[in-house]
Write a protein that holds these residues in place. Structure first.
Motif, PDB file in Angstrom:
ATOM      1  N   SER A 102       0.854  -1.220   0.000  1.00 29.66           N
ATOM      2  CA  SER A 102       0.000   0.000   0.000  1.00 29.66           C
ATOM      3  C   SER A 102       0.873   1.247   0.000  1.00 29.66           C
ATOM      4  CB  SER A 102      -0.892  -0.034   1.241  1.00 29.66           C
ATOM      5  OG  SER A 102      -0.820   1.199   1.903  1.00 29.66           O
TER       6      SER A 102
ATOM      7  N   ILE B 182       2.558   1.586  -3.880  1.00 32.23           N
ATOM      8  CA  ILE B 182       1.816   1.769  -5.151  1.00 32.23           C
ATOM      9  C   ILE B 182       1.836   3.236  -5.564  1.00 32.23           C
ATOM     10  CG2 ILE B 182      -0.510   1.703  -6.123  1.00 32.23           C
ATOM     11  CD1 ILE B 182      -1.069  -0.803  -4.682  1.00 32.23           C
ATOM     12  N   ARG B 183       1.967   3.453  -6.799  1.00 34.54           N
ATOM     13  CA  ARG B 183       2.071   4.825  -7.317  1.00 34.54           C
ATOM     14  C   ARG B 183       0.713   5.519  -7.235  1.00 34.54           C
ATOM     15  NH1 ARG B 183       5.601   6.071  -7.091  1.00 34.54           N
ATOM     16  NH2 ARG B 183       7.464   5.423  -8.174  1.00 34.54           N
TER      17      ARG B 183
ATOM     18  N   LEU C 140      -2.767   6.733  -6.007  1.00 37.37           N
ATOM     19  CA  LEU C 140      -3.283   6.932  -4.638  1.00 37.37           C
ATOM     20  C   LEU C 140      -4.514   6.082  -4.383  1.00 37.37           C
ATOM     21  CD1 LEU C 140      -2.913  10.779  -4.082  1.00 37.37           C
ATOM     22  CD2 LEU C 140      -1.614   8.908  -3.053  1.00 37.37           C
TER      23      LEU C 140
ATOM     24  N   SER D  38      -3.727   2.567  -3.732  1.00 40.27           N
ATOM     25  CA  SER D  38      -3.027   2.333  -2.452  1.00 40.27           C
ATOM     26  C   SER D  38      -4.041   2.438  -1.313  1.00 40.27           C
ATOM     27  CB  SER D  38      -1.893   3.337  -2.278  1.00 40.27           C
ATOM     28  OG  SER D  38      -2.434   4.591  -1.927  1.00 40.27           O
ATOM     29  N   VAL D  39      -5.076   3.269  -1.480  1.00 42.36           N
ATOM     30  CA  VAL D  39      -6.110   3.340  -0.429  1.00 42.36           C
ATOM     31  C   VAL D  39      -6.878   2.018  -0.383  1.00 42.36           C
ATOM     32  CG1 VAL D  39      -8.351   4.368   0.058  1.00 42.36           C
ATOM     33  CG2 VAL D  39      -6.372   5.822  -0.384  1.00 42.36           C
TER      34      VAL D  39
ATOM     35  N   LEU E  28      -9.983  11.871  -2.095  1.00 45.01           N
ATOM     36  CA  LEU E  28      -9.271  11.693  -3.376  1.00 45.01           C
ATOM     37  C   LEU E  28     -10.197  11.997  -4.550  1.00 45.01           C
ATOM     38  CD1 LEU E  28      -7.108   8.503  -2.759  1.00 45.01           C
ATOM     39  CD2 LEU E  28      -6.406  10.894  -2.859  1.00 45.01           C
TER      40      LEU E  28
ATOM     41  N   THR F  21      -6.421  14.881  -6.806  1.00 40.93           N
ATOM     42  CA  THR F  21      -5.738  14.064  -7.854  1.00 40.93           C
ATOM     43  C   THR F  21      -5.642  12.610  -7.398  1.00 40.93           C
ATOM     44  OG1 THR F  21      -3.621  14.178  -6.785  1.00 40.93           O
ATOM     45  CG2 THR F  21      -4.216  16.023  -8.239  1.00 40.93           C
TER      46      THR F  21
ATOM     47  N   ARG G 147      -3.139  10.810  -9.064  1.00 42.15           N
ATOM     48  CA  ARG G 147      -1.772  10.438  -9.451  1.00 42.15           C
ATOM     49  C   ARG G 147      -0.783  11.038  -8.456  1.00 42.15           C
ATOM     50  NH1 ARG G 147      -3.649   7.420 -11.399  1.00 42.15           N
ATOM     51  NH2 ARG G 147      -4.121   6.743 -13.498  1.00 42.15           N
ATOM     52  N   ILE G 148       0.329  10.352  -8.317  1.00 43.09           N
ATOM     53  CA  ILE G 148       1.433  10.986  -7.565  1.00 43.09           C
ATOM     54  C   ILE G 148       2.371  11.570  -8.618  1.00 43.09           C
ATOM     55  CG2 ILE G 148       3.364  10.590  -6.002  1.00 43.09           C
ATOM     56  CD1 ILE G 148       2.040   8.199  -4.923  1.00 43.09           C
TER      57      ILE G 148
ATOM     58  N   ASN H   8       4.372  12.264  -0.529  1.00 39.84           N
ATOM     59  CA  ASN H   8       2.961  12.562  -0.779  1.00 39.84           C
ATOM     60  C   ASN H   8       2.213  12.606   0.555  1.00 39.84           C
ATOM     61  OD1 ASN H   8       0.132  12.114  -1.313  1.00 39.84           O
ATOM     62  ND2 ASN H   8       0.817  11.895  -3.418  1.00 39.84           N
TER      63      ASN H   8
ATOM     64  N   ILE I 236      -0.963  12.155   1.311  1.00 36.46           N
ATOM     65  CA  ILE I 236      -1.891  11.040   1.586  1.00 36.46           C
ATOM     66  C   ILE I 236      -1.092   9.811   2.021  1.00 36.46           C
ATOM     67  CG2 ILE I 236      -3.639   9.564   0.553  1.00 36.46           C
ATOM     68  CD1 ILE I 236      -4.573  12.403   0.804  1.00 36.46           C
ATOM     69  N   LYS I 237       0.028   9.604   1.395  1.00 37.71           N
ATOM     70  CA  LYS I 237       0.870   8.452   1.795  1.00 37.71           C
ATOM     71  C   LYS I 237       1.326   8.642   3.247  1.00 37.71           C
ATOM     72  CE  LYS I 237       1.012   5.566  -1.560  1.00 37.71           C
ATOM     73  NZ  LYS I 237       2.002   5.542  -2.658  1.00 37.71           N
TER      74      LYS I 237
ATOM     75  N   ILE J 151      -1.452   7.492   5.334  1.00 35.52           N
ATOM     76  CA  ILE J 151      -1.557   6.015   5.370  1.00 35.52           C
ATOM     77  C   ILE J 151      -0.479   5.472   6.300  1.00 35.52           C
ATOM     78  CG2 ILE J 151      -1.283   3.949   3.968  1.00 35.52           C
ATOM     79  CD1 ILE J 151      -2.606   5.351   1.674  1.00 35.52           C
TER      80      ILE J 151
ATOM     81  N   ILE K 183      -0.965   3.115   9.557  1.00 30.02           N
ATOM     82  CA  ILE K 183      -0.261   1.824   9.746  1.00 30.02           C
ATOM     83  C   ILE K 183       0.467   1.835  11.084  1.00 30.02           C
ATOM     84  CG2 ILE K 183       1.659   0.447   8.872  1.00 30.02           C
ATOM     85  CD1 ILE K 183       0.775   1.180   6.048  1.00 30.02           C
TER      86      ILE K 183
ATOM     87  N   TYR L   5      -4.642  21.020  -0.385  1.00 33.60           N
ATOM     88  CA  TYR L   5      -4.823  20.853  -1.841  1.00 33.60           C
ATOM     89  C   TYR L   5      -5.539  22.068  -2.417  1.00 33.60           C
ATOM     90  CZ  TYR L   5      -5.752  18.908  -6.375  1.00 33.60           C
ATOM     91  OH  TYR L   5      -5.779  18.731  -7.732  1.00 33.60           O
TER      92      TYR L   5
ATOM     93  N   PHE M 223      -0.404  17.458  -3.737  1.00 30.55           N
ATOM     94  CA  PHE M 223      -0.175  16.763  -2.474  1.00 30.55           C
ATOM     95  C   PHE M 223       1.313  16.559  -2.225  1.00 30.55           C
ATOM     96  CE2 PHE M 223      -4.575  14.759  -2.634  1.00 30.55           C
ATOM     97  CZ  PHE M 223      -5.009  15.544  -1.586  1.00 30.55           C
ATOM     98  N   ASN M 224       2.130  16.958  -3.227  1.00 24.85           N
ATOM     99  CA  ASN M 224       3.539  16.631  -3.093  1.00 24.85           C
ATOM    100  C   ASN M 224       4.218  17.669  -2.202  1.00 24.85           C
ATOM    101  OD1 ASN M 224       6.231  16.122  -3.403  1.00 24.85           O
ATOM    102  ND2 ASN M 224       5.934  15.349  -5.477  1.00 24.85           N
TER     103      ASN M 224
END
Lengths: 334, 124, 492, 136, 485
Positions: A20, A23-24, A26, A29-30, A72, A76, A78-79, B26, B28-29, B32, B36, B104, B110-111
């Motif tokens: 998760s 993965i590129r 988003l 990965s969610v 999301l 976007t 995409r990353i 990112n 959102i990452k 996550i 975790i 955003y 998001f970067n």
């Protein structure tokens, strides 16, 4: 315990977590993260923590994935590929490995996995298991300890949900000046989904109420029931558009209900204070509730408290979804 | 060491979450990763309270009045703590997502690097 | 059960129920929000005063929820340190609340005031809950309540505040989770969460590695929350961008309470023998505190924006308290606890000044202060008082805590700490005179600027805080005797 | 709806005659059969999802396969819970009927979900696979 | 009225005066009158305390700040002498500053007089403080109030001078004096002065030496060599400021605190036993010689007087450092003598500036012809500072010389003689140029300074001569201190 299914699931969970994060895209990965949470529930059921698994499935996997998707959807997927600046990654990797090693260091004298004689299982929790039923007449020990012995924690937990929904609502609420830009997807007025959801929603809500009511006897309780009720409202919001749902439960009423939920919980605990007993001491309710002894008063007040929690959590999840999805304008949804 | 297998997994999960929170660009990452990290801790508490060969902590109808042997039932206390931790996790996640959403709206990305870049040239 | 021993509950219950009532009123009857808030906070302050006095007379008070005996239910244990901290919280939040009555109107759009104040009071409930609770996990829950409500309050400050709050959210969650891991390690070895019982169980397992890991993780978690030197990254940009009405409440209390929890863990959970004898990290920690002070002061000098200067002064002051604590001499510990009180008042006054300067003169560059001294009378007086306290000019409380810190540091031979203390006093002196010179040596602008009549709701709390700083200093002897009773016998 | 009524009647009959050895035997066969079938269909679905070339065909396999295999396995569970209950009273039957309710829910929910997915895919103009296109 | 109420009055009167000056801010005449009145009342109070018989050294405790330390004052010989000097010269300086301020019509004079009064109240506080903490508090208040005076002109070089003043004084006091004081408190548990010294002899000598150095350089106002740069820098202030403060109040406070530390904290016999007085005299001697040498080729008159003050202060410290009874008495007496002498010189410098706007000595040849009275007062002042017979300076220097002989520190004797010679070298060329050279440019039409810029120097010059004859009033009081040695 070791060679049982848990070890397999634990490895699987680890793989899913890594995937998760790698993965590129988003959205996917969610989705993988949702799967990760569902597997987590399986592990916890394996370990005997049924209530926690139920909550994780409903709250952790179900609702948070919905929140992620809601955010999301308007932003976007995409990353943007960024140059791999190694220095930050290496530094944080070293940091984490260091903390990990520190944790491993502490492992040596922890009790092994699942032995019942470990101190953690014999000190306080032994008392709970043996005397919870005698003192509160509630077979589900988890709900007994949750709503009575450590009710103060649970009250603050409900406050946490209330704070979340209020904070999110306050941060995102726009005065409606600039309308939400046209998102690509058309408002889906797909008949089949509407009919199916119109058919299913009553049953879901019935099941939600069942879960709340039966918190004493079967796994479940205020949180899980509340989330299910909230999920049913979200389902309606998804199937129909937001305007429709707002007639069902307008934003103002939602916030009001969220507060009333917490007030029910805290108020129920406050009454004993007026009767001279300590806060959240349900046995004081024996005087008010007709014909119930001290112990039965406890079990009834647990039910009342669970209802309060359910109301707050329902409005909480519903409110968070509504704010996130419409970015505070409450006009167009998913 | 073999008997402590679950703690190892828990530690790896936590460190994975921590690493993602710090290193991932990112937003959102990062969230996550945070989730975790929190589930890692919840795993630690639950595996503490698990007793091998034990039943779920709900007394069924027949043995409510028989003398109860604590080793039969899983430890309810850790489960209660973790109910709170999950709800807190979701609340933090919700707020995190709101902030991500507002970021955003302001910066259209998001970067993390692009945002810091934009602040830099906004600044001077 | 008479009224008195309900006090520990009232101190937490009153802000909680005020928040809930305001939550309802915000939707039903928004105009009543501010009044209920005032009533709530004043009655809470009164309850905390009576609590402090009763604890002074009759020692530690215990309060169990749902009258389950201690280890099974959640239990509040209130001793002098707790009561003192709660008194501090109420004092600061009362003043910050009065200040916010006007500053919220300026900063927050009007339809959100009700929600703002609900979160405001929930934050106060969380802060008080943290100081009073005797249960390690309950402390984590209350920590999250404070954190979550502060995220929402901080982020309502506009564009740049969101990003800063986002990083604060990440770092805050990491801190809270580290604390949780630490508590997990303790819980797994002792089986109980009640701090009193932990205190009895821990001595038997002093030399196991898990207790060491628990200690490290709880410490690191709290260091993150209190923005001690290496982990202070989040504090400056959060406090410079957040709305003034929030920072007035959060800045003085947020970081100081994490220190209070650290002290509580050192004295009432791990025990001073463990902290000061078993672990020999004392020199390392004092060096860390020295670094914190020096880095904080150096950064404070190099920033011209007023609020970032204050933020770094706070980082330096945290170094004072931690250094004083870790020196281990009874004088310096008492001085660091006293400095918690003094520093909260100082930070509150600094941010109030930032607020008025920002609202009336719309800028926080040093040049703005040339006009402050000319136009804003009361702001300049409180600026002089607060900087006198930071530098350590006698009548103010800053001088006394610094004096005893140096005294303790000398007794234990930590000379580098003394050097750092003096360096930071000189640095803050330089900062003050940089502002003063901007006024004193600049030509007065052509149309002689008229004296701005500052709003009464701004000036009242400012005068309150300034007198508080001086009063706290003058009555040092009373506070010193109260605090030195707190230090456990092992260190005395 | 009719099937539900039938199933409830069947359960009532089973619960009365549970201890009769032949009923035990039939129940065993039924459980093993439905479990086997369920597992087979799951296997088929996952193969389908992997092998099918494009979005729509994969969803076709996933949607149908999932619903059927889940229903079969759940049926096996409900029968097993009936068979292995220590004492036969209303709680065990209630558990079995609850599983029946879950079967109903999946029976309605899962196809709708697949339909929604496909419709979303169709709206965002994913081009279906033609025979001549080389497999990507 | 008991002594304590008078002591408290001496501190409060200037504050009340400052408040009255503020009230009369708009009307200059009433403001000057108020300032005058406060000066007179203050001098009256100090005079009431000034009879040697009644000095008994009781202490009055006001507020208990720390366990063992409180804000307290006491009725002591040294403080009475110092208070007398400061209050008497305040009257003269007020008179002078009225003339000066009117002459150069400075801006915001109310603030000037207010800060002046506050500075005086702080000086009184330092004089009568019974322990190091109270002394430190008033020392700080003095620095703050004089900061505004030094930066009075509010132009660029005033800012530079004030900033230097600030860095040296606050840097020194917070950086060095404060920790030293706290360490003493840690070692001994109390900070009260008593003449047998409170520092325990067994404490390791290197630490005590370090503390002594911290005190010497901490109290930057005394202007010991490496920490002296603020004094010439502060000359940017208007002359009344530099006259009263930099000749009498501020610098003497520095010296006074060092004397308090040497006699009250360390105690003279400890100084002798640990050979610290050699150290103190060494530093002071170094300062005297270098200051006098630098003063030799100073062109700006006020900077020259500043360096000569630094030299003279070092005299006093050297005197006290000798730790012999005559030396200490001489040192303390020199405070009085130097005050009167130096203030006369500053008054004359101010008068010259008011009338001729001249600051540099090179421009001042032949000025004696135009302004005979000012320059003759300048001459008497110069005599007193260099220590020649008709003026009081001679007696105190004579005593210090004898003290050096008693302590048989011959080097110090040589230093005394050489420095007096150097003093003469940098004063007499000015007088020679003023009287015997004809003015370079025909700057006729310069007549004498305005009246109230003229009378004060004459009064102080007369006083310094008067002191030559009846210095005994002071020595009897000073013997109260040195009697105990």
């Amino acid at each position: 315990m070791l060679l049982g299914i848990e070890t397999l699931l634990l490895i699987l969970v680890l793989i899913l977590a890594v995937v998760s994060l790698w993965i590129r895209d988003l959205m996917s990965s969610v989705v993988v993260f949702g799967a990760y949470s569902f597997l987590m529930c399986l592990i916890w059921t394996g370990m005997g923590a049924v209530d926690v698994a139920f909550t994780e499935a409903a709250v952790g996997a179900g609702v948070s994935t919905v929140f992620f998707v809601a955010v999301l959807f308007n932003t976007t997927r995409r990353i943007q590929f960024n140059p791999l600046d190694l220095s930050a990654k290496i530094f944080s990797a070293i940091l984490c490995i260091g903390t990990g090693y520190l944790l491993m260091l502490g492992l040596s004298d922890l009790p092994s996995w699942g032995d019942p004689q470990a101190l953690v299982n014999t000190n306080v929790s032994k008392y709970y298991i043996e005397s919870a039923y005698k003192q509160t007449k509630v077979p589900n020990l988890v709900t007994a300890v949750l709503a009575d012995y450590r009710a103060f924690d649970t009250m603050f937990e409900t406050c946490v949900v209330f704070i979340a929904v209020l904070g999110i609502f306050m941060l995102l609420k726009k005065d409606g000046r600039e309308p939400l830009k046209e998102t690509s997807a058309k408002a889906n007025d797909n008949l089949i989904i509407r009919v199916a959801s119109r058919f299913m929603v009553p049953f879901i809500q019935l099941f939600g109420l069942y879960v709340v009511a039966h918190g004493h006897y079967s796994p479940g309780g205020g949180f899980q029931g509340g989330v299910i009720l909230g999920a049913s409202l979200i389902l309606v919001a998804m199937a129909f558009n937001i305007e429709f749902v707002k007639q069902l439960l307008s934003i103002k009423r939602m916030l009001l209900l969220a507060v009333i939920g917490v007030i029910i919980f805290a108020g129920w605990g406050l009454v004993p204070v007026f009767l001279g007993q300590s806060f959240l001491d349900y046995s004081a309710w024996a005087a008010l509730l007709p014909g119930t002894g001290e112990i039965m008063a406890r079990s009834h007040s647990m039910l009342a408290v669970e209802i309060g929690v359910a109301i707050t959590v329902m409005c909480g999840m519903y409110g968070i979804y509504m704010s996130l999805v419409s970015d505070g304008r409450f006009d167009k949804g998913l | 060491m073999i008997l402590k297998f679950n703690y190892v997994i828990m530690i790896i999960l936590m460190m994975l979450g921590l690493w993602a929170m710090i290193a991932k660009k990112n937003i959102i990452k990062k969230l996550i990763g945070m989730a975790i990290f929190q589930t890692g801790i919840i795993l630690f508490y639950i595996s503490m309270g698990a007793k091998s060969g034990s039943n779920i902590p709900i007394l069924d109808y027949y043995d409510r009045y028989k003398p109860i042997d604590a080793a039969q039932y899983a430890n309810p206390l850790t489960q209660i703590l973790m109910l709170t931790a999950i709800v807190v996790g979701v609340a933090t996640l919700g707020l995190g997502l709101t902030l991500a959403r507002k970021i955003y709206d302001d910066y259209k990305t998001f970067n993390e690097d692009e945002i810091l870049q934009e602040i830099k040239n906004e600044h001077d | 059960m008479s009224m008195i021993n309900q006090l520990p509950f009232y101190v937490v219950g009153i802000p909680l129920f005020t928040a809930l009532i305001i939550g309802v009123l915000a939707i039903v009857q928004p105009k009543l929000v501010r009044l209920t808030g005032l009533v709530g906070i004043i009655s809470g302050a009164y309850a905390s005063l009576t609590l402090f006095l009763t604890v002074q007379q009759s020692g530690t008070k215990y309060y169990t929820f749902g009258n389950w005996p201690a280890p099974y239910g959640i239990e509040y244990s209130v001793d002098t340190l707790n009561a003192l901290m709660i008194l501090l919280i109420y004092a600061v939040s009362l003043l910050a609340y009065v200040y916010s009555l006007r500053s919220v109107i300026i900063e927050i759009p009007s339809n959100k005031h009700g929600y703002y104040y609900t979160l405001y009071f929930l934050l106060i409930t969380g802060l008080i809950g943290i100081t009073i609770t005797g249960d390690a996990f309950n402390l984590y829950v209350l920590y999250e309540i404070c954190a979550l409500s502060s995220y929402a309050l901080l982020a309502s400050g506009g564009k740049r505040a969101t990003l800063a709050t986002f990083y604060y959210l990440l770092i805050g969650t990491v801190g809270a989770c580290f604390y949780l891991i630490g508590v997990a390690y303790l819980f797994i070895k002792t089986g109980t969460l009640n701090m009193g019982q932990l205190f009895e169980h821990i001595p038997s397992i002093y030399f196991t590695s898990s207790i060491l890991v628990a200690f490290i993780f709880i410490n690191v978690g709290l260091f993150i929350k209190m923005a001690l030197f290496p982990l202070h990254g989040w504090l400056p940009n959060v406090y410079t961008k957040a709305p003034i009405s929030t920072t007035c409440l959060l800045a003085p209390l947020g970081t100081k309470l994490s220190i209070y929890i650290l002290i509580r863990f050192y004295f009432h959970v791990f025990g001073p023998e463990y902290v000061f004898q078993v672990l020999n990290i004392q020199p390392f920690m004092v060096w860390l505190a020295t670094l914190a002070i020096i880095v904080g002061s150096v950064y404070a000098i190099f920033h011209t924006n007023y609020r970032s200067t204050i933020a770094f002064i706070i980082v330096a002051e945290i170094g004072y308290i931690i250094g004083g604590l870790w020196i281990g001499h009874p004088d310096s510990i008492a001085a660091s606890i006293y400095h918690i009180l003094a520093d909260s008042l100082m930070t509150l006054s600094l941010f109030m000044i930032a607020g008025t300067v920002l609202f009336y003169l719309k800028s926080e560059k040093t040049s703005a202060f040339a006009l402050t001294f000319r136009q804003l009378r009361i702001t300049s007086i409180s600026l002089v008082v607060v900087f006198a306290s930071i530098v350590g000019i006698p009548p103010t409380s800053g001088f006394f805590s610094k004096m005893y810190l140096i005294k303790g540091a000398f007794a234990m031979g930590h000379y580098q700490f003394i050097v750092a203390l003096l360096f930071s006093s000189l640095a803050s002196l330089f900062i003050f005179f940089r502002l003063f010179e901007a006024y004193f040596y600049s030509k007065p602008p052509e149309p002689a600027p008229s004296i701005i009549k500052e709003d009464r709701l701004f000036t009242l709390p400012m005068i309150g805080v300034s007198t508080g700083i001086i009063l706290l200093g003058v009555t040092f002897n009373y506070w010193f005797s109260v605090i030195s009773r707190i230090i456990p016998v092992g260190l005395r | 709806m009719a099937i539900n009524v039938l199933a409830v009647i069947l359960f009532a009959i089973i619960s009365q005659t549970i201890h009769h050895p032949t009923v035990q035997l039939i129940l065993n066969i039924l459980i093993m059969a439905s479990l086997g079938l369920g597992l087979f269909f799951f296997f088929a679905t996952s193969v389908g999802v992997l092998r099918f070339p494009d979005f729509f065909t994969r969803l076709h396999a996933a949607g149908k396969g999932d619903t059927l295999s889940t229903i079969l396995i759940l049926l096996a569970c409900s029968l097993f819970s009936l068979k292995s209950a220590k004492t036969l009273d209303q709680t065990t039957i209630l558990a079995a009927i609850k599983i029946l309710l879950i079967i109903n829910f999946i029976f309605i929910g899962s196809p709708t979900a697949t339909h929604a997915l496909i419709e979303a895919g169709y709206n965002s103009e994913i081009d279906p696979w033609e025979n001549n296109a080389t497999r990507n | 009225m008991t002594n304590f109420t008078t002591i408290l009055l001496t501190i409060c009167i200037p504050i009340i005066g400052a408040f009255m000056i503020y009230l009369f801010g708009k009307k200059p005449n009433q403001r000057e009158a108020a300032s005058f009145a406060t000066a007179f009342v203050l001098f009256g109070c100090v005079l009431k305390l000034f009879n040697p018989g009644k000095i008994n050294g009781q202490t009055l405790q006001l507020i208990e700040l720390f366990p063992g330390v409180s804000i307290s004052f006491f009725y002591d010989h040294l403080s009475v002498v110092f208070a007398f000097v400061a209050s008497s010269l305040w009257i003269v300086t007020t008179l002078y500053s009225i003339g000066y301020m009117r002459g150069t019509n400075e801006r915001n004079q109310t603030r000037f007089y207010m800060c002046f009064a506050l500075a005086l109240s702080a000086t009184m506080g330092v004089a009568f403080s019974a322990n190091l903490l109270t002394l430190y508090i008033f020392y700080e208040l003095l620095s703050i109030s004089t900061y505004a005076l030094v930066g009075h002109q509010q132009n660029a070089d005033a800012q530079f001078g004030a900033r230097k003043y600030l860095i040296y004084l606050f840097g020194g006091s917070i950086g060095l004096a404060l920790p030293a004081m706290i360490i003493i408190y840690q070692i001994t548990g109390t900070l009260d002065f008593n003449y047998s010294g409170i520092v325990p002899a067994y404490f390791n000598p290197t630490m005590l030496l370090a503390l002594l150095l911290m005190f010497l350089y901490g109290f930057g106002k005394a202007g010991l060599m490496p920490f002296h740069a603020w004094l010439p820098g502060a000359m940017v202030a208007p002359t009344p400021v530099s006259s009263l403060l930099h000749a009498v109040a501020v610098v003497k406070v520095g010296v006074f605190s060092i004397i308090r530390v040497l006699t009250g904290i360390y105690g003279v016999d400890l100084m002798q036993s640990l050979k610290f007085n050699g150290v103190v005299c060494g530093i002071a001697a170094f300062t005297v010689i270098t200051a006098s040498l630098i003063a030799l080729y100073q062109d700006n008159l006020k900077r020259l007087l500043a360096f000569s003050t630094i030299g003279q202060l070092a005299y006093i410290i050297m005197g006290v450092g000798l730790a012999s009874s005559l030396g200490v008495t001489g040192g303390i007496l020199h405070i009085v003598m130097h005050a009167f002498g130096k203030i006369t010189l500053f008054f004359c410098a101010g008068a010259i500036y008011v009338t001729t706007k001249k600051k540099y000595i090179s421009e001042m040849d032949g000025i004696g012809k135009q302004m005979p009275i000012t320059l003759s007062a300048f001459f008497i002042g110069a005599l007193s500072v260099t220590g020649l017979p008709p003026t009081g300076g001679f007696i105190s220097k004579w005593m210090m010389l004898q003290g050096a002989m008693d302590a048989n520190l011959t080097i110090i004797m040589i230093v005394y003689l050489v420095s007096s010679l150097l003093n003469a070298c940098y004063f007499f060329p000015i007088i020679y140029k003023a009287f015997f050279k004809d003015p370079a440019t025909e700057s006729h039409g310069i007549k004498e300074a305005p009246l109230n810029c003229l009378i004060p120097p004459m009064i102080t010059a007369a006083c310094s001569i008067l002191l030559f004859f009846n210095y005994r009033i002071f020595t009897t009081i000073i013997h109260g201190v040195t009697g105990g040695l």
